[in-house]
Design a protein around this motif. Sequence first.
Motif, mmCIF file in Angstrom:
data_model
loop_
_atom_site.group_PDB
_atom_site.id
_atom_site.type_symbol
_atom_site.label_atom_id
_atom_site.label_comp_id
_atom_site.label_asym_id
_atom_site.label_seq_id
_atom_site.Cartn_x
_atom_site.Cartn_y
_atom_site.Cartn_z
ATOM 1 N N UNK A 81 0.808 -1.227 0.000
ATOM 2 C CA UNK A 81 0.000 0.000 0.000
ATOM 3 C C UNK A 81 0.838 1.273 0.000
ATOM 4 N N UNK A 82 2.075 1.218 -0.507
ATOM 5 C CA UNK A 82 2.892 2.432 -0.563
ATOM 6 C C UNK A 82 2.478 3.232 -1.793
ATOM 7 N N UNK A 83 2.183 4.529 -1.636
ATOM 8 C CA UNK A 83 1.708 5.325 -2.775
ATOM 9 C C UNK A 83 2.691 5.358 -3.941
ATOM 10 N N UNK A 84 2.205 5.087 -5.129
ATOM 11 C CA UNK A 84 2.930 5.215 -6.403
ATOM 12 C C UNK A 84 4.083 4.237 -6.606
ATOM 13 N N UNK A 85 4.477 3.469 -5.606
ATOM 14 C CA UNK A 85 5.623 2.579 -5.764
ATOM 15 C C UNK A 85 5.399 1.239 -5.070
ATOM 16 N N UNK A 86 4.179 0.807 -4.945
ATOM 17 C CA UNK A 86 3.896 -0.350 -4.093
ATOM 18 C C UNK A 86 4.588 -1.637 -4.534
ATOM 19 N N UNK A 87 4.980 -1.751 -5.804
ATOM 20 C CA UNK A 87 5.630 -2.992 -6.212
ATOM 21 C C UNK A 87 7.143 -2.969 -5.996
ATOM 22 N N UNK A 88 7.707 -1.865 -5.534
ATOM 23 C CA UNK A 88 9.155 -1.806 -5.325
ATOM 24 C C UNK A 88 9.557 -1.486 -3.885
#
Length: 98
Positions: free
Chosen positions: A55-62
């Motif tokens: 659930x990290x804004x704008x970078x959740x896959x990294x």
Amino acid sequence: GWQVEEEPAEIRSVVIPAEFDDVYQQYNHLQQQQGFDLSHYRGEDCKQYTYHVINYPDESDTVQVHLLVWQGKIIGGDLASAEQNGFMKQLSDHETKL
């Protein structure tokens, strides 16, 4: 709070260095800002658990959370981006003053 995948992406053994170089001193400073102090664990074997943050804004896959665990106790951790020019910061969005 940060939401992570249920299972860790990686679990590995790490040794807290007996002598801290400049990089590890900076990392320990980050730990001290959030109430941890790795200098108490110099030379100790511990486990590092890596979780993917979902659930990290704008970078959740990294973005990943790393937790250092010694004898079942969390002794440190960080929130980091795996991007080329990523970041590493405290687990919390706000700084904790000692």
